[in-house]
Motif scaffolding. Structure first.
Motif, short mmCIF file in Angstrom:
data_model
loop_
_atom_site.label_atom_id
_atom_site.label_comp_id
_atom_site.label_asym_id
_atom_site.label_seq_id
_atom_site.Cartn_x
_atom_site.Cartn_y
_atom_site.Cartn_z
N VAL A 206 -11.41 -13.10 7.45
CA VAL A 206 -11.69 -14.35 6.70
C VAL A 206 -12.85 -15.11 6.62
N HIS A 207 -13.47 -15.12 7.77
CA HIS A 207 -15.02 -15.51 8.02
C HIS A 207 -15.98 -14.84 7.18
N GLY A 208 -15.75 -13.45 7.11
CA GLY A 208 -16.53 -12.76 6.16
C GLY A 208 -16.57 -12.70 4.77
N ASN A 238 -2.42 -0.75 5.75
CA ASN A 238 -2.52 -1.63 6.76
C ASN A 238 -1.80 -2.98 6.41
N VAL A 239 -1.13 -3.79 7.04
CA VAL A 239 -0.43 -5.02 6.71
C VAL A 239 -1.61 -6.17 7.24
N PRO A 240 -1.68 -6.93 6.30
CA PRO A 240 -2.74 -8.11 6.46
C PRO A 240 -2.17 -8.88 7.76
N PRO A 241 -3.23 -9.42 8.54
CA PRO A 241 -3.08 -10.45 9.66
C PRO A 241 -2.62 -11.65 9.02
N ASP A 242 -1.69 -12.21 9.78
CA ASP A 242 -1.16 -13.66 9.41
C ASP A 242 -2.21 -14.56 8.90
N GLY A 243 -2.04 -15.05 7.69
CA GLY A 243 -3.01 -16.31 7.22
C GLY A 243 -4.12 -15.79 6.26
N TYR A 244 -4.22 -14.30 6.19
CA TYR A 244 -5.66 -13.64 5.53
C TYR A 244 -5.22 -13.89 4.09
N LEU A 245 -4.00 -13.58 3.46
CA LEU A 245 -3.64 -13.81 1.97
C LEU A 245 -3.83 -15.45 1.64
N GLN A 246 -3.38 -16.14 2.41
CA GLN A 246 -3.25 -17.54 2.02
C GLN A 246 -4.92 -17.95 2.18
N TRP A 274 10.48 -7.63 -4.31
CA TRP A 274 9.88 -7.13 -5.59
C TRP A 274 8.48 -6.96 -5.48
N PHE A 275 7.51 -7.77 -5.14
CA PHE A 275 6.37 -7.58 -4.82
C PHE A 275 5.87 -7.91 -3.30
N ALA A 276 4.88 -7.21 -2.82
CA ALA A 276 4.73 -7.43 -1.55
C ALA A 276 4.02 -8.88 -1.14
N CYS A 277 3.33 -9.43 -2.08
CA CYS A 277 2.50 -10.86 -1.89
C CYS A 277 3.64 -11.89 -1.42
N GLU A 278 4.89 -11.73 -1.97
CA GLU A 278 5.96 -12.51 -1.56
C GLU A 278 6.26 -12.71 -0.11
N HIS A 279 6.17 -11.58 0.67
CA HIS A 279 6.30 -11.59 1.99
C HIS A 279 5.43 -12.96 2.75
N TRP A 280 4.33 -13.28 1.93
CA TRP A 280 3.35 -14.38 2.46
C TRP A 280 3.49 -15.42 1.62
N ARG A 281 4.24 -15.49 0.59
CA ARG A 281 4.35 -16.58 -0.13
C ARG A 281 2.95 -16.89 -1.01
N VAL A 282 2.52 -15.79 -1.21
CA VAL A 282 0.98 -16.25 -1.91
C VAL A 282 1.09 -15.69 -3.32
#
Length: 451
Positions: A206-208, A238-246, A274-282
């Motif tokens: 996230v910082h990068g 590679n599964v994203p770390p928590d908070g990355y997509l948000q 249906w879509f992977a982004c739904e796992h993180w509600r983004v």
């Protein structure tokens, strides 16, 4: 070539197309002929690659199981498909309802006129607006995932007026020039440089990502869009770390950039949503689809966007067009695929089956830590990471020799993917776990014998 010779050659191949089965002599003839013609007219390098991952690199595909998870080579050997065409078989191999829809459409019309309004494109665009997350409303239909990414990039430029993009290391977005710009592996990129203006930031950093936005704003070269796979496929599952997509969503909003999710491999139920982004509600501004959208029967993709991303395109709908994208046969397959996924609860099935398989893989990782480092993923998008490349190849070879098809990932070749059709049965999953354990055991024994 003379007309008579051309008719003879084409007639021979048409005869093969109409054959359900081959005699033993025909089997061997076709196998040897395909290998020779592949070498002379396709790419000999692929034959060398197949030698490295299987004892029998001459395996030639012939048929598959209607609606199932297995396919057969020209010699009649059965394989459990755990590669799934890199995520194509969302509804299994040749699901009957998808086939029926395509055949029915073929009886009416195969390719549209290009000028009148074609109805199936309209209905499919509506369905995509219903199943995709957030405020995605409009769809541009394509022939493939990489074309979908290209369309997303063009829409981002139109919407923002900017030309700088950000992607992640380990990313794979396709191999056409624009999509290739977002793909991160030098092997694929270097022969074609210079490409579009992409900055690659370490996956999950996230910082990068924030630093790139800040630097781009300071230098006056603002970011048009961030392009991410919600779960990296070719990078190694590679599964994203928590908070990355948000965080990516928040940074895009703060700096006036768009967020593009490449769900070519992760979409259409593959990860248990249906879509992977739904796992993180983004939710994204644009989403690229492909692979599983055609249900394993027809090639089709889509770029789906919000009303904001379509404004300039509506002003001039000829800025981006396609001859075959959204053709009636492909649209029929996609509509039927969406119907089957909903009717048979295959998205929920992918989640349930993924838990079972991942648990089994993780147990094997605990039993063979010197070989299998980790099993990770979501739904039926699972990666098995091995201690090194040679070990991964050895296990893949062992599985292939037991009738299980797998493959490494493009960017991280230590990782073998497990992406079976969402229709895989309990019996087949258990067989895969048993055969993987046998391959791990043989690999360990082979190591000890060479010490």
């Amino acid at each position: 070539m003379e007309r008579d010779q051309l008719l003879k050659e084409t007639g021979y191949v048409l005869g093969l197309i109409h054959k359900d089965r081959l005699s033993p002599d025909e089997q061997e003839h076709v196998v040897q002929e395909v290998v020779r013609l592949w070498k002379d007219h396709v790419n000999e390098g692929f034959l060398q690659y197949r030698k490295s991952v299987s004892d029998d690199y001459t395996a030639v595909e012939w048929s598959d199981e209607l609606g199932g998870t297995v396919f057969y080579d020209a010699r009649g050997r059965e394989y459990i498909d755990c590669l799934g065409g890199f995520g194509i078989y969302s509804a299994g191999h040749r699901h009957p309802k998808v086939l029926q829809a395509v055949r029915a459409q073929l009886e009416k019309q195969a390719i549209h006129s290009q000028e009148l309004l074609d109805p199936l494109r309209t209905y499919l665009a509506r369905l995509l607006s219903l199943i995709t997350p957030g405020k995605l409303q409009y769809a541009f239909l394509t022939n493939s995932g990489t074309e979908s990414v290209e369309a997303c990039l063009k829409m981002a430029v139109l919407t923002t007026g900017r030309h700088r993009f950000v992607a992640a290391t380990g990313a794979f977005h396709g191999k056409t020039l624009g999509a290739l710009s977002g793909t991160s592996k030098a092997t694929f990129r270097q022969p074609f440089l210079p490409l579009l203006h992409f900055t690659h930031v370490p996956w999950g950093d996230v910082h990068g990502l924030k630093a790139v936005f800040e630097g781009a704003r300071f230098s006056g070269d603002d970011v048009a869009a961030v392009v991410l796979e919600p779960i990296q496929g070719e990078g190694g599952i590679n599964v994203p770390p928590d908070g990355y997509l948000q965080a990516a969503r928040e940074l895009c909003d703060a700096y006036g950039a768009l967020l593009i999710f490449d769900e070519v491999q992760t979409g259409m139920g593959r990860t248990g949503r249906w879509f992977a982004c739904e796992h993180w509600r983004v939710t994204p501004d644009l989403i690229a689809l492909g692979k599983g959208l055609g249900g394993g029967v027809m090639p089709i993709g889509a770029c789906v966007g919000t009303p904001n991303t379509w404004k300039r395109y509506i002003e001039n709908p000829f800025l981006h067009t396609t001859t075959f994208g959204g053709n009636p046969l492909a649209c029929a397959a996609a509509v039927a695929t969406i119907h089957v996924l909903a009717e048979e609860d295959l998205v929920e099935e992918a989640a349930r089956k993924g838990i079972h398989l991942l648990s089994g893989f993780q147990q094997l990782a605990r039993e063979y830590p010197d070989i299998l480092v980790e099993a990770r993923g979501k739904g039926l998008m699972i990666g098995l990471e091995f201690t090194d490349h040679a070990t991964g190849y050895a296990v893949a070879r062992g599985l292939f020799n037991q009738g299980v098809l797998v493959s490494g990932t493009y960017i991280n070749s230590k990782v073998i993917r497990m992406e079976p059709p969402l229709t895989i049965s309990q019996r087949q999953m258990d067989a895969v776990l048993e055969r993987l354990e046998a391959a791990l055991r043989r690999t360990r024994a082979g190591r000890m014998a060479t010490r």
